[in-house]
Enzyme design. Sequence first.
Site, short mmCIF file in Angstrom:
data_model
loop_
_atom_site.label_atom_id
_atom_site.label_comp_id
_atom_site.label_asym_id
_atom_site.label_seq_id
_atom_site.Cartn_x
_atom_site.Cartn_y
_atom_site.Cartn_z
N GLY A 27 23.42 -80.63 40.33
CA GLY A 27 24.00 -80.71 39.04
C GLY A 27 25.13 -81.81 39.17
O GLY A 27 25.15 -82.71 40.19
N LEU A 29 25.07 -84.24 37.13
CA LEU A 29 23.96 -85.37 37.08
C LEU A 29 24.66 -86.66 36.65
O LEU A 29 25.46 -86.89 35.97
CB LEU A 29 22.85 -84.96 36.42
CG LEU A 29 22.36 -83.57 36.76
CD1 LEU A 29 20.98 -83.33 35.96
CD2 LEU A 29 21.77 -83.52 38.17
N HIS A 33 20.82 -89.44 39.87
CA HIS A 33 19.81 -88.55 39.85
C HIS A 33 18.60 -88.71 38.67
O HIS A 33 17.64 -88.51 38.85
CB HIS A 33 20.57 -87.13 39.41
CG HIS A 33 21.51 -86.60 40.14
ND1 HIS A 33 22.82 -86.51 39.87
CD2 HIS A 33 21.57 -85.93 41.48
CE1 HIS A 33 23.34 -86.05 40.93
NE2 HIS A 33 22.69 -85.70 41.78
P1 AMP Z 1 23.19 -83.86 45.18
O1 AMP Z 1 22.96 -83.29 43.83
O2 AMP Z 1 24.25 -84.58 45.13
O3 AMP Z 1 22.65 -83.03 45.94
O4 AMP Z 1 21.91 -84.92 45.06
C1 AMP Z 1 20.68 -84.38 44.27
C2 AMP Z 1 19.59 -85.50 44.98
O5 AMP Z 1 20.04 -86.86 44.21
C3 AMP Z 1 19.61 -86.30 46.27
O6 AMP Z 1 18.23 -86.44 46.94
C4 AMP Z 1 20.47 -87.22 46.58
O7 AMP Z 1 20.17 -88.06 47.71
C5 AMP Z 1 20.27 -88.11 45.19
N1 AMP Z 1 21.15 -88.77 44.90
C6 AMP Z 1 22.76 -88.58 44.85
N2 AMP Z 1 23.24 -89.73 44.52
C7 AMP Z 1 22.33 -90.74 44.29
C8 AMP Z 1 22.37 -92.13 44.16
N3 AMP Z 1 23.70 -92.71 43.81
N4 AMP Z 1 21.29 -92.92 44.13
C9 AMP Z 1 20.12 -92.10 44.16
N5 AMP Z 1 20.08 -90.87 44.51
C10 AMP Z 1 20.96 -90.11 44.68
#
Ligand code: AMP
Length: 279
Positions: A27, A29, A33
């Site tokens: 979340g 987001l 994301h």
């Molecule tokens: P999180 O909600 O932070 O656990 O992230 C969920 C997914 O989004 C994970 O696969 C992260 O690597 C990806 N993610 C988070 N930040 C970024 C970003 N800046 N660019 C691309 N993917 C991201």
Amino acid sequence: MIVLTTINELQAFTRTGSKLGLVPTMGALHAGHASLMYRSIKECDQTVVSIFVNPTQFDTAEDLRSYPRTLDKDVELSDAAGVDAVFAPSAHELYPNKQRAWVDVEGMTDVLCGAKRPGHFRGVTTVVSKLFNIIRPTHAYFGQKDAQQVLVIKRMALDLNIPINILTCPTLREPDGLAISSRNVHLSSIERQRALCISHALAAASTAFEGGESQVDKLSKILQDVLLPDVDRLDYAEFRDALTLESVNNITAETLVAIAAYVGNTRLIDNITITPSSS
Ligand code: AMP
């Protein structure tokens, strides 16, 4: 778009026999994301975004408590991106019993973030296994931003014969280079400026490598020189094999340059890969 909170609802909603994409998130987001969602929507027949702040992957109660939770906005962003469903279960729905079965990927999880956050990757691999078993996606999309996480999950799927395609999506950045992260909201405006040293350090190492420097001790010094004046604590700044995460002394194959550092009380991570032109 529909918001589902129970496993039964989710399983009644998903279609078997078609391409089902999963974007697992915690979340809060943002555009990073959303970039994963767009790719899944493009490649799959149905896309589910899971939103679950997974308690078993936090190493401190304070980090879990302060993790940003913005479900209403997350639902809006997911809807606007065009996904079919948000799966936002409660902790009790995913962990109704005391969890006794855990998924562990050895070796790759005791370095980098794993060395600094004991138990973190066991929590990640266990919750991702649960989500794979509940949702049965054919494709799952992860960000390169969490480079170690996606490598560990790919290895988990390989070693446990999980029938799924794991896809890695590029890191989305702010115009000034800061990797977009849910944790960036915790940065004050001065800290936000100081946080730029992380992407600057990666760029400096990349430039030196392109200029012919392949010795890791020299490249490490370049990272440290850019980072140390501006971070409050450096967890790591390391060069590791981009597939196995083994440490490297001289860059002869695709290499992950990974940084984790505190700016104020906020722990930020970022990375790039660098590849010798011959490999
Ligand atoms: P999180 O909600 O932070 O656990 O992230 C969920 C997914 O989004 C994970 O696969 C992260 O690597 C990806 N993610 C988070 N930040 C970024 C970003 N800046 N660019 C691309 N993917 C991201």
